[in-house]
Design a protein around this motif. Structure first.
Motif, PDB file in Angstrom:
ATOM      1  N   ASP A  81       0.866  -1.178   0.265  1.00  0.00           N
ATOM      2  CA  ASP A  81       0.464  -0.138  -0.167  1.00  0.00           C
ATOM      3  C   ASP A  81       0.896   0.833   0.003  1.00  0.00           C
ATOM      4  O   ASP A  81       0.098   2.348   0.025  1.00  0.00           O
ATOM      5  CB  ASP A  81      -1.031   0.039   1.323  1.00  0.00           C
ATOM      6  N   PRO A  83       2.939   4.632  -0.859  1.00  0.00           N
ATOM      7  CA  PRO A  83       2.783   5.362  -2.132  1.00  0.00           C
ATOM      8  C   PRO A  83       3.853   4.979  -2.583  1.00  0.00           C
ATOM      9  O   PRO A  83       5.022   5.218  -2.269  1.00  0.00           O
ATOM     10  CB  PRO A  83       2.347   7.071  -1.579  1.00  0.00           C
ATOM     11  N   ARG A 124       5.595   4.987 -11.827  1.00  0.00           N
ATOM     12  CA  ARG A 124       4.026   4.798 -11.594  1.00  0.00           C
ATOM     13  C   ARG A 124       3.024   4.404 -11.629  1.00  0.00           C
ATOM     14  O   ARG A 124       2.377   3.730 -10.940  1.00  0.00           O
ATOM     15  CB  ARG A 124       3.800   6.354 -11.575  1.00  0.00           C
ATOM     16  N   GLU A 128       1.286   1.258  -9.003  1.00  0.00           N
ATOM     17  CA  GLU A 128      -0.325   1.403  -8.869  1.00  0.00           C
ATOM     18  C   GLU A 128      -0.777   0.317  -8.937  1.00  0.00           C
ATOM     19  O   GLU A 128      -1.756  -0.057  -8.498  1.00  0.00           O
ATOM     20  CB  GLU A 128      -0.354   3.196  -9.111  1.00  0.00           C
TER      21      GLU A 128
END
Length: 164
Positions: A81, A83, A124, A128
Protein backbone atom coordinates in the motif's frame (compact mmCIF):
# COMPACT_ATOMS: atom_id res chain seq x y z
CA UNK A 1 32.69 6.05 -10.02
CA UNK A 2 28.92 5.88 -9.90
CA UNK A 3 28.26 5.78 -13.62
CA UNK A 4 25.19 3.75 -14.31
CA UNK A 5 24.75 2.52 -17.81
CA UNK A 6 21.87 3.84 -19.73
CA UNK A 7 23.48 2.82 -22.96
CA UNK A 8 22.17 -0.52 -24.16
CA UNK A 9 21.78 0.23 -27.84
CA UNK A 10 18.69 2.36 -27.65
CA UNK A 11 18.72 1.31 -23.99
CA UNK A 12 16.61 -1.08 -22.05
CA UNK A 13 16.24 1.70 -19.51
CA UNK A 14 14.01 3.49 -21.97
CA UNK A 15 11.52 0.76 -21.21
CA UNK A 16 11.27 2.30 -17.76
CA UNK A 17 9.33 -0.33 -15.87
CA UNK A 18 9.48 -4.03 -15.27
CA UNK A 19 5.76 -4.58 -15.45
CA UNK A 20 4.61 -1.63 -17.49
CA UNK A 21 4.35 -3.61 -20.69
CA UNK A 22 0.64 -3.95 -21.13
CA UNK A 23 -1.81 -6.54 -19.98
CA UNK A 24 -1.97 -8.91 -22.93
CA UNK A 25 -1.38 -12.64 -22.61
CA UNK A 26 1.12 -12.81 -19.73
CA UNK A 27 3.28 -15.41 -21.50
CA UNK A 28 3.06 -14.22 -25.11
CA UNK A 29 6.11 -13.11 -27.04
CA UNK A 30 6.67 -12.60 -30.74
CA UNK A 31 10.47 -12.53 -30.39
CA UNK A 32 12.28 -15.68 -31.58
CA UNK A 33 13.64 -17.42 -28.45
CA UNK A 34 11.90 -14.58 -26.66
CA UNK A 35 11.69 -14.04 -22.95
CA UNK A 36 9.56 -11.30 -21.49
CA UNK A 37 11.56 -8.58 -19.75
CA UNK A 38 9.57 -9.26 -16.57
CA UNK A 39 10.63 -12.92 -16.67
CA UNK A 40 14.39 -12.43 -17.01
CA UNK A 41 16.29 -14.12 -14.20
CA UNK A 42 19.93 -13.94 -13.10
CA UNK A 43 22.22 -15.74 -15.51
CA UNK A 44 20.01 -15.10 -18.56
CA UNK A 45 21.87 -13.58 -21.51
CA UNK A 46 19.98 -11.66 -24.17
CA UNK A 47 20.15 -9.45 -27.23
CA UNK A 48 19.02 -5.85 -26.94
CA UNK A 49 15.70 -4.98 -28.56
CA UNK A 50 15.72 -3.23 -31.92
CA UNK A 51 13.55 -0.46 -30.50
CA UNK A 52 12.26 0.74 -27.14
CA UNK A 53 8.68 -0.43 -27.63
CA UNK A 54 9.38 -3.98 -26.57
CA UNK A 55 8.06 -6.49 -24.07
CA UNK A 56 10.50 -9.27 -24.78
CA UNK A 57 14.13 -9.77 -25.66
CA UNK A 58 15.79 -12.63 -27.48
CA UNK A 59 17.41 -15.03 -25.03
CA UNK A 60 20.73 -16.45 -26.21
CA UNK A 61 23.26 -18.81 -24.73
CA UNK A 62 25.84 -16.85 -22.75
CA UNK A 63 28.58 -18.49 -24.85
CA UNK A 64 27.23 -16.53 -27.84
CA UNK A 65 27.78 -12.79 -28.30
CA UNK A 66 25.09 -10.94 -26.34
CA UNK A 67 24.14 -7.40 -25.34
CA UNK A 68 23.20 -7.99 -21.72
CA UNK A 69 23.24 -10.48 -18.89
CA UNK A 70 20.70 -10.36 -16.09
CA UNK A 71 22.50 -10.64 -12.77
CA UNK A 72 20.01 -9.79 -10.05
CA UNK A 73 16.31 -9.40 -9.39
CA UNK A 74 15.07 -7.86 -6.18
CA UNK A 75 12.05 -6.12 -4.72
CA UNK A 76 12.18 -2.53 -3.57
CA UNK A 77 11.54 -2.22 0.17
CA UNK A 78 8.01 -0.87 0.10
CA UNK A 79 4.73 -2.31 1.29
CA UNK A 80 1.87 -3.15 -1.02
CA UNK A 81 0.00 0.00 0.00
CA UNK A 82 3.03 2.32 -0.07
CA UNK A 83 2.57 5.36 -2.32
CA UNK A 84 4.81 5.70 -5.36
CA UNK A 85 7.89 7.58 -4.08
CA UNK A 86 8.59 9.25 -7.43
CA UNK A 87 10.55 8.19 -10.48
CA UNK A 88 13.86 9.67 -9.32
CA UNK A 89 13.66 7.90 -5.94
CA UNK A 90 12.70 4.57 -7.52
CA UNK A 91 15.58 4.80 -10.01
CA UNK A 92 18.01 5.80 -7.25
CA UNK A 93 16.98 2.83 -5.09
CA UNK A 94 17.13 0.52 -8.10
CA UNK A 95 20.60 1.70 -9.08
CA UNK A 96 21.92 1.41 -5.53
CA UNK A 97 20.44 -2.08 -5.21
CA UNK A 98 21.98 -3.18 -8.51
CA UNK A 99 25.36 -1.74 -7.58
CA UNK A 100 25.23 -3.49 -4.18
CA UNK A 101 24.64 -6.85 -5.93
CA UNK A 102 27.20 -6.37 -8.71
CA UNK A 103 30.35 -7.72 -6.99
CA UNK A 104 28.57 -10.86 -5.78
CA UNK A 105 27.82 -11.79 -9.38
CA UNK A 106 30.89 -10.53 -11.26
CA UNK A 107 33.46 -11.20 -8.57
CA UNK A 108 34.84 -7.66 -8.42
CA UNK A 109 33.62 -4.24 -7.38
CA UNK A 110 31.67 -2.26 -9.94
CA UNK A 111 34.24 0.56 -9.77
CA UNK A 112 37.02 -1.87 -10.76
CA UNK A 113 35.17 -3.72 -13.51
CA UNK A 114 35.06 -3.29 -17.26
CA UNK A 115 31.25 -3.34 -17.27
CA UNK A 116 28.29 -1.06 -16.79
CA UNK A 117 24.92 -2.07 -15.43
CA UNK A 118 21.36 -1.11 -16.12
CA UNK A 119 18.48 -1.10 -13.67
CA UNK A 120 14.94 -1.59 -14.91
CA UNK A 121 12.57 -0.43 -12.20
CA UNK A 122 8.82 -0.04 -11.67
CA UNK A 123 6.98 2.89 -13.20
CA UNK A 124 4.25 4.82 -11.42
CA UNK A 125 1.65 2.88 -13.43
CA UNK A 126 3.07 -0.57 -12.66
CA UNK A 127 3.61 0.41 -8.99
CA UNK A 128 0.05 1.65 -8.50
CA UNK A 129 -1.88 -0.70 -10.81
CA UNK A 130 -0.09 -3.99 -10.16
CA UNK A 131 1.90 -3.49 -6.96
CA UNK A 132 5.13 -3.88 -8.94
CA UNK A 133 8.26 -3.50 -6.79
CA UNK A 134 10.59 -5.67 -8.92
CA UNK A 135 13.96 -4.40 -10.16
CA UNK A 136 15.98 -6.18 -12.84
CA UNK A 137 19.74 -5.63 -12.96
CA UNK A 138 21.66 -6.37 -16.15
CA UNK A 139 25.32 -6.10 -17.07
CA UNK A 140 26.35 -4.52 -20.36
CA UNK A 141 29.69 -3.79 -21.99
CA UNK A 142 31.13 -0.40 -21.09
CA UNK A 143 32.09 0.23 -24.73
CA UNK A 144 28.56 -0.38 -26.01
CA UNK A 145 29.65 -3.59 -27.73
CA UNK A 146 28.63 -7.13 -27.05
CA UNK A 147 29.68 -9.42 -24.22
CA UNK A 148 31.41 -12.73 -24.92
CA UNK A 149 30.69 -15.50 -22.41
CA UNK A 150 29.07 -15.12 -19.03
CA UNK A 151 30.40 -12.38 -16.76
CA UNK A 152 29.45 -14.38 -13.66
CA UNK A 153 32.42 -15.06 -11.39
CA UNK A 154 31.29 -18.67 -10.99
CA UNK A 155 30.13 -19.04 -14.59
CA UNK A 156 26.54 -19.41 -13.42
CA UNK A 157 24.02 -17.18 -11.70
CA UNK A 158 26.43 -15.71 -9.15
CA UNK A 159 24.19 -16.93 -6.38
CA UNK A 160 21.60 -14.24 -7.08
CA UNK A 161 18.05 -15.50 -6.81
CA UNK A 162 14.77 -13.71 -7.15
CA UNK A 163 15.34 -11.83 -3.90
CA UNK A 164 19.00 -10.98 -4.61
Amino acid sequence: MVAVAVILPVSLLALAGCSAFGEDDPTATTVPNGVRIVDLEPGTCFLAPANTDVRAVEEVDCDEAHDGEAYAVFALPAGDDAPFPGGAEVQSLAQLGCQDRFADYVGQAYEDSAYYFSAIAPTRKSWEDRGDRRVLCSIIASDGGQLEGSVAADGGDGGQGADG
